[in-house]
Structures are given as structure tokens and as C-alpha cells.
Design a protein around this motif. Sequence first.
Motif, PDB file in Angstrom:
ATOM      1  N   TRP A  41       0.807  -1.220   0.000  1.00 17.81           N
ATOM      2  CA  TRP A  41       0.000   0.000   0.000  1.00 17.81           C
ATOM      3  C   TRP A  41       0.839   1.269   0.000  1.00 17.81           C
ATOM      4  O   TRP A  41       0.514   2.256  -0.650  1.00 17.81           O
ATOM      5  CB  TRP A  41      -0.951   0.008   1.194  1.00 17.81           C
ATOM      6  N   TYR A  42       1.966   1.258   0.729  1.00 19.69           N
ATOM      7  CA  TYR A  42       2.725   2.502   0.855  1.00 19.69           C
ATOM      8  C   TYR A  42       3.626   2.774  -0.354  1.00 19.69           C
ATOM      9  O   TYR A  42       4.282   3.811  -0.416  1.00 19.69           O
ATOM     10  CB  TYR A  42       3.558   2.527   2.145  1.00 19.69           C
ATOM     11  N   MET A  43       3.671   1.844  -1.322  1.00 22.07           N
ATOM     12  CA  MET A  43       4.450   2.088  -2.534  1.00 22.07           C
ATOM     13  C   MET A  43       3.580   2.130  -3.781  1.00 22.07           C
ATOM     14  O   MET A  43       4.053   2.483  -4.852  1.00 22.07           O
ATOM     15  CB  MET A  43       5.503   0.999  -2.732  1.00 22.07           C
ATOM     16  N   ARG A  44       2.322   1.781  -3.636  1.00 21.49           N
ATOM     17  CA  ARG A  44       1.458   1.597  -4.805  1.00 21.49           C
ATOM     18  C   ARG A  44       1.394   2.866  -5.660  1.00 21.49           C
ATOM     19  O   ARG A  44       0.958   3.904  -5.219  1.00 21.49           O
ATOM     20  CB  ARG A  44       0.069   1.177  -4.326  1.00 21.49           C
ATOM     21  N   GLY A  45       1.845   2.768  -6.889  1.00 23.39           N
ATOM     22  CA  GLY A  45       1.788   3.879  -7.825  1.00 23.39           C
ATOM     23  C   GLY A  45       2.992   4.808  -7.780  1.00 23.39           C
ATOM     24  O   GLY A  45       3.251   5.531  -8.751  1.00 23.39           O
ATOM     25  N   SER A  46       3.753   4.793  -6.693  1.00 22.17           N
ATOM     26  CA  SER A  46       4.851   5.753  -6.542  1.00 22.17           C
ATOM     27  C   SER A  46       5.967   5.529  -7.548  1.00 22.17           C
ATOM     28  O   SER A  46       6.467   6.472  -8.172  1.00 22.17           O
ATOM     29  CB  SER A  46       5.418   5.681  -5.118  1.00 22.17           C
ATOM     30  N   PHE A  47       6.387   4.287  -7.712  1.00 17.59           N
ATOM     31  CA  PHE A  47       7.535   4.038  -8.572  1.00 17.59           C
ATOM     32  C   PHE A  47       7.170   4.020 -10.045  1.00 17.59           C
ATOM     33  O   PHE A  47       8.036   4.213 -10.900  1.00 17.59           O
ATOM     34  CB  PHE A  47       8.245   2.756  -8.136  1.00 17.59           C
ATOM     35  N   GLU A  48       5.911   3.810 -10.343  1.00 16.86           N
ATOM     36  CA  GLU A  48       5.477   4.000 -11.722  1.00 16.86           C
ATOM     37  C   GLU A  48       5.688   5.457 -12.137  1.00 16.86           C
ATOM     38  O   GLU A  48       6.176   5.753 -13.235  1.00 16.86           O
ATOM     39  CB  GLU A  48       4.001   3.616 -11.881  1.00 16.86           C
ATOM     40  N   ILE A  49       5.326   6.357 -11.230  1.00 17.74           N
ATOM     41  CA  ILE A  49       5.516   7.789 -11.509  1.00 17.74           C
ATOM     42  C   ILE A  49       7.002   8.135 -11.572  1.00 17.74           C
ATOM     43  O   ILE A  49       7.435   8.932 -12.419  1.00 17.74           O
ATOM     44  CB  ILE A  49       4.812   8.640 -10.438  1.00 17.74           C
ATOM     45  N   GLU A  50       7.812   7.513 -10.698  1.00 19.68           N
ATOM     46  CA  GLU A  50       9.247   7.786 -10.720  1.00 19.68           C
ATOM     47  C   GLU A  50       9.876   7.321 -12.030  1.00 19.68           C
ATOM     48  O   GLU A  50      10.802   7.961 -12.546  1.00 19.68           O
ATOM     49  CB  GLU A  50       9.931   7.109  -9.531  1.00 19.68           C
ATOM     50  N   ILE A  51       9.397   6.214 -12.581  1.00 23.14           N
ATOM     51  CA  ILE A  51       9.908   5.751 -13.870  1.00 23.14           C
ATOM     52  C   ILE A  51       9.569   6.765 -14.956  1.00 23.14           C
ATOM     53  O   ILE A  51      10.382   7.052 -15.845  1.00 23.14           O
ATOM     54  CB  ILE A  51       9.325   4.365 -14.218  1.00 23.14           C
ATOM     55  N   LEU A  52       8.379   7.350 -14.884  1.00 24.84           N
ATOM     56  CA  LEU A  52       7.999   8.371 -15.857  1.00 24.84           C
ATOM     57  C   LEU A  52       8.871   9.618 -15.713  1.00 24.84           C
ATOM     58  O   LEU A  52       9.184  10.285 -16.701  1.00 24.84           O
ATOM     59  CB  LEU A  52       6.519   8.728 -15.688  1.00 24.84           C
ATOM     60  N   ARG A  53       9.270   9.940 -14.478  1.00 25.39           N
ATOM     61  CA  ARG A  53      10.190  11.069 -14.270  1.00 25.39           C
ATOM     62  C   ARG A  53      11.529  10.784 -14.954  1.00 25.39           C
ATOM     63  O   ARG A  53      12.105  11.653 -15.629  1.00 25.39           O
ATOM     64  CB  ARG A  53      10.417  11.306 -12.777  1.00 25.39           C
ATOM     65  N   VAL A  54      12.048   9.582 -14.724  1.00 21.44           N
ATOM     66  CA  VAL A  54      13.311   9.208 -15.353  1.00 21.44           C
ATOM     67  C   VAL A  54      13.164   9.234 -16.870  1.00 21.44           C
ATOM     68  O   VAL A  54      14.058   9.686 -17.598  1.00 21.44           O
ATOM     69  CB  VAL A  54      13.751   7.803 -14.875  1.00 21.44           C
ATOM     70  N   ASN A  55      12.027   8.756 -17.352  1.00 21.90           N
ATOM     71  CA  ASN A  55      11.775   8.730 -18.790  1.00 21.90           C
ATOM     72  C   ASN A  55      11.837  10.144 -19.379  1.00 21.90           C
ATOM     73  O   ASN A  55      12.381  10.366 -20.472  1.00 21.90           O
ATOM     74  CB  ASN A  55      10.405   8.114 -19.051  1.00 21.90           C
ATOM     75  N   ALA A  56      11.272  11.115 -18.647  1.00 19.83           N
ATOM     76  CA  ALA A  56      11.295  12.503 -19.109  1.00 19.83           C
ATOM     77  C   ALA A  56      12.720  13.033 -19.178  1.00 19.83           C
ATOM     78  O   ALA A  56      13.086  13.768 -20.111  1.00 19.83           O
ATOM     79  CB  ALA A  56      10.440  13.375 -18.192  1.00 19.83           C
ATOM     80  N   LEU A  57      13.547  12.663 -18.204  1.00 22.78           N
ATOM     81  CA  LEU A  57      14.946  13.091 -18.203  1.00 22.78           C
ATOM     82  C   LEU A  57      15.706  12.479 -19.377  1.00 22.78           C
ATOM     83  O   LEU A  57      16.516  13.139 -20.028  1.00 22.78           O
ATOM     84  CB  LEU A  57      15.607  12.697 -16.885  1.00 22.78           C
ATOM     85  N   ILE A  58      15.438  11.228 -19.641  1.00 22.34           N
ATOM     86  CA  ILE A  58      16.112  10.557 -20.756  1.00 22.34           C
ATOM     87  C   ILE A  58      15.676  11.151 -22.090  1.00 22.34           C
ATOM     88  O   ILE A  58      16.495  11.344 -23.000  1.00 22.34           O
ATOM     89  CB  ILE A  58      15.833   9.044 -20.701  1.00 22.34           C
TER      90      ILE A  58
END
Length: 334
Positions: A290-307
Amino acid sequence: MIKQKADARETVDIVEDSDTVDLAIIIEHHQRGLEGFREEVSRISASNAELVFTGSILLIAFAFAFLGVQDLNPITGAAEEMSNAMANPSLTNDVLRLNWLYLNRGVTSVVGDQWPVLKTSRLRQLLMLSHGDECWENSSFDAPSRLSRCPPRLLKFAEGAHQAVASIKASLNALEPAPDDLSSYSGTPTSQPSSSTTLDWAMDAHFETMRILDSVYSRILSVLRCAATEYPTDKEIQLDFEEAAILSWPALLPSAFLASLERSDRNCLHGHSLVILAHFYLVNTLVDTWYMRGSFEIEILRVNALIDSLNDSQLSTFMLWPNEVMKLPLTCIS
């Protein structure tokens, strides 16, 4: 008792009438707790090792959970941001956030310093895993049909994990960064190394990080292929993930690799650092907590934007598979 019920009802009404969570209050409360925690850490010993270790674990949970709320105020904001980011990645804030990662690494210092005490303490069950690395590394791969019973996200991961690791390794092997790319490399040895030494040191850190990624991915694949039952439930798989400690990767990363993530300049090696980080983040999207649900999906999108900002087609290609995996359901479709 009547007074307590009335107070409780009033509190519920206030929460239901409010659309926001006051993060300032949460952070203030958290900071007060940290003050006491720092005092205990400064005098850690056998007498307070359990207390400090418990506090470290809670800090990790907070760090994971805070990824999903630190940019948000509305209660429903996390779900909305996830939906909006998936639909329109350009809306994603591309600021890389690594604070949670450093908090995760801190607990290993506590465990290392007080291991003789903690391994026999009341918290030993958190440290003693019945299935270590050897168990997963030596697991049989004779039942691939079991993968068809996995949720879509896990199945997609299993189908592409080895190829993803192999592709990044091949790209690193072919990479020949210019020495100037590493002239400002943070975290280099205190002595003044030559450009070639600095280059070798940085590349070694990336290859070591890839070895760790390969190991974690292999452990996940072993869990998926060697489930205890022919028709594993989502819960059984998640319990095996916990037993295999797949979330322990932050503590394993070389410091030199983390230093490469902190760099502000944009070059090819830094781009590979971001790609590798995204593939580690993908591990966390496989855990239904519960405390991680959805968080790292968004972080991957952040990394994707940087790339994307690097305008490197090969690096962007490496991100296709993680994006495909995280968009799939994490539970079986009935």
C-alpha cells in the motif's frame, strides 16, 4: 465514552468535509520524531539497538510512502497524478528524487554495527530469511507453464527481463565516453586520478551495478518460475518476493553509481545511469504494498522525461520495456 464517540464523529466529519491533507503538519510531526531518533543513533549500543533498528525500518516505510505524496496536497491526488502521467507523460515533473534511496541505505549501517545483538533480538525474524540467495539461484527452471498463472505485469516482466539486462550490458560494453565527460564526476577518489583511471572507475561502478540488477532480476524470475504451488495466488507470490528480499537493492548499489545519478551535466554515461535506475525502480512496481502503490510508476515516468531530454534514441529505446511492464495489472484478471 459518549464524549469520546462525539469527538470521533466530529473528527470523521472534518476529514470527510476536507479535500486536502495538510502536509505541513505531517512533516512537522515527522521532524519531531527524527529529533529523538538522531539522539538515539548518536549513542547506539546494545541497550538501544532494537529501538534504533525499529526506527530505521519506519523511516524506510515513510520514505517509500512519501514519494507518492510529497508533491501532492489533495487526498485523491496520487491516483489522479498516476492517471494523468500515464495519459500524458509530458505533464510529469522531471526532477529526480533520491532522498528515499539514501534513507534505505542507512538501515544497513545500523544492522552492521549491531548485528550480534539484533540477530538474537525480538526483531530477528525481520533479519533471518529462510531462503537466501543460494535458494533462488539454485532453483529449478523446469516449470515455465507456471508463469501463465502470474498476473499480466509479472508475466511481461518475466518475458523481457533477461533481454533488458543483456541489452544495457551490451550498450555499456560499446560505450566509450570522452574523458571530458567525467572531468566533474562527483564521488571520485580523493587523490587526483588520471582521466583514464577516472573513466575506468566510473565504468566499473556501472558494471557492478548491472551485476546487482541481473542478480535481483534472476531472483524475481526464480520466484515466478518456482512457485510453491502449481497455481500460485497473488498473495503467495508477494510473500515469496518478501522472502527473496527483492526490495533490498538500494543497500547494494555502489556509492560511485549513486554519485553518477547526482551529476547535473548531461552525457551518455549519465544517461545510462538513469536507464539502470529505472530498471531498478521496475522491481518496486512488482510489489503490491500500500505505501508504494503507484509511486515508482511515476518515478519511472520522471526518469523517462529526463532521458527524453537527452535526445538519445538508444536510451529511449531501453525505456520501452519498463513502460510496457508497469502499465499492466499487478493482480490476476478473473
